[in-house]
Design a protein around this motif. Structure first.
Motif, mmCIF file in Angstrom:
data_model
loop_
_atom_site.group_PDB
_atom_site.id
_atom_site.type_symbol
_atom_site.label_atom_id
_atom_site.label_comp_id
_atom_site.label_asym_id
_atom_site.label_seq_id
_atom_site.Cartn_x
_atom_site.Cartn_y
_atom_site.Cartn_z
ATOM 1 N N LEU A 247 1.332 7.097 -6.499
ATOM 2 C CA LEU A 247 0.110 7.770 -6.941
ATOM 3 C C LEU A 247 0.046 9.252 -6.574
ATOM 4 C CD1 LEU A 247 -2.476 4.986 -6.093
ATOM 5 C CD2 LEU A 247 -1.869 5.797 -8.383
ATOM 6 N N LEU A 248 0.444 9.616 -5.358
ATOM 7 C CA LEU A 248 0.285 11.009 -4.936
ATOM 8 C C LEU A 248 0.951 12.016 -5.878
ATOM 9 C CD1 LEU A 248 0.354 11.224 -1.034
ATOM 10 C CD2 LEU A 248 -1.478 11.860 -2.593
ATOM 11 N N PRO A 249 2.214 11.813 -6.265
ATOM 12 C CA PRO A 249 2.810 12.787 -7.196
ATOM 13 C C PRO A 249 2.109 12.809 -8.562
ATOM 14 C CG PRO A 249 4.508 11.367 -6.240
ATOM 15 C CD PRO A 249 3.187 10.829 -5.810
ATOM 16 N N LYS A 250 1.674 11.643 -9.035
ATOM 17 C CA LYS A 250 0.975 11.581 -10.329
ATOM 18 C C LYS A 250 -0.354 12.334 -10.252
ATOM 19 C CE LYS A 250 3.640 8.492 -12.459
ATOM 20 N NZ LYS A 250 4.403 8.814 -13.621
ATOM 21 N N ILE A 251 -1.073 12.127 -9.150
ATOM 22 C CA ILE A 251 -2.365 12.808 -8.976
ATOM 23 C C ILE A 251 -2.152 14.312 -8.818
ATOM 24 C CG2 ILE A 251 -4.357 13.050 -7.444
ATOM 25 C CD1 ILE A 251 -4.086 9.985 -6.918
ATOM 26 N N GLU A 252 -1.118 14.696 -8.075
ATOM 27 C CA GLU A 252 -0.841 16.123 -7.910
ATOM 28 C C GLU A 252 -0.486 16.768 -9.242
ATOM 29 O OE1 GLU A 252 1.616 19.319 -5.182
ATOM 30 O OE2 GLU A 252 2.140 17.194 -5.014
ATOM 31 N N ASP A 253 0.297 16.080 -10.073
ATOM 32 C CA ASP A 253 0.618 16.618 -11.405
ATOM 33 C C ASP A 253 -0.652 16.832 -12.221
ATOM 34 O OD1 ASP A 253 3.317 16.631 -10.848
ATOM 35 O OD2 ASP A 253 3.768 14.814 -11.992
ATOM 36 N N ARG A 254 -1.564 15.876 -12.172
ATOM 37 C CA ARG A 254 -2.838 16.018 -12.885
ATOM 38 C C ARG A 254 -3.637 17.192 -12.339
ATOM 39 N NH1 ARG A 254 -3.500 13.532 -17.766
ATOM 40 N NH2 ARG A 254 -1.974 11.866 -17.748
ATOM 41 N N VAL B 297 0.845 -1.196 0.000
ATOM 42 C CA VAL B 297 0.000 0.000 0.000
ATOM 43 C C VAL B 297 0.884 1.251 0.000
ATOM 44 C CG1 VAL B 297 -1.671 1.329 1.365
ATOM 45 C CG2 VAL B 297 -1.961 -1.154 1.089
ATOM 46 N N ASP B 298 1.949 1.231 0.816
ATOM 47 C CA ASP B 298 2.846 2.391 0.859
ATOM 48 C C ASP B 298 3.447 2.696 -0.514
ATOM 49 O OD1 ASP B 298 2.434 2.975 3.544
ATOM 50 O OD2 ASP B 298 4.235 1.922 4.234
ATOM 51 N N GLU B 299 3.861 1.649 -1.234
ATOM 52 C CA GLU B 299 4.424 1.865 -2.567
ATOM 53 C C GLU B 299 3.380 2.496 -3.488
ATOM 54 O OE1 GLU B 299 6.229 -0.440 -6.480
ATOM 55 O OE2 GLU B 299 5.482 -1.647 -4.817
ATOM 56 N N ALA B 300 2.149 2.024 -3.406
ATOM 57 C CA ALA B 300 1.079 2.581 -4.236
ATOM 58 C C ALA B 300 0.880 4.066 -3.923
ATOM 59 C CB ALA B 300 -0.217 1.811 -4.013
#
Length: 111
Positions: free
Chosen positions: A95-102, A88-91
């Protein structure tokens, strides 16, 4: 894990809220799968989050819809790593940086 924020006027990326939603939903998915397989998990969310357990990319894609109301837009499936994650930590870390970029692109902030 440190959370990043980007601001545009008074608008701030809701990193803590997004992370909390993702973590809760991913841990629930792990708990459900473990229950079906008769696997005993640690009792804390932190322990479950850090333990090596496969997190299927399709499960993660289905969970993305739970953060979209907070963001105010739909996320593409491609923010999820093909093949899934090993915890879960790896996910969350992926995900957080990818979502923030979006989010920044959606808000018109230069990435």
């Amino acid at each position: 894990m440190p959370t990043t924020t980007a601001t545009l006027g008074s608008v701030t990326f809701p990193a803590s809220s997004i992370e909390a939603t993702l973590r809760a939903d991913l841990v629930d998915a792990i708990k459900n799968e473990a229950a079906m397989k008769g696997i005993v998990l640690p009792s804390t969310i932190a322990a479950i989050s850090s333990m090596p357990v496969p997190v299927d990319s399709l499960v993660v894609v289905s969970i993305l819809c739970n953060v979209e109301p907070t963001l105010g837009f739909l996320l593409p499936d491609k923010v999820v790593k093909s093949g899934g994650y090993s915890s879960v930590d790896e996910a969350i870390q992926h995900l957080l940086p990818k979502i923030e970029d979006r989010w920044k692109k959606h808000k018109g902030i230069k990435v």
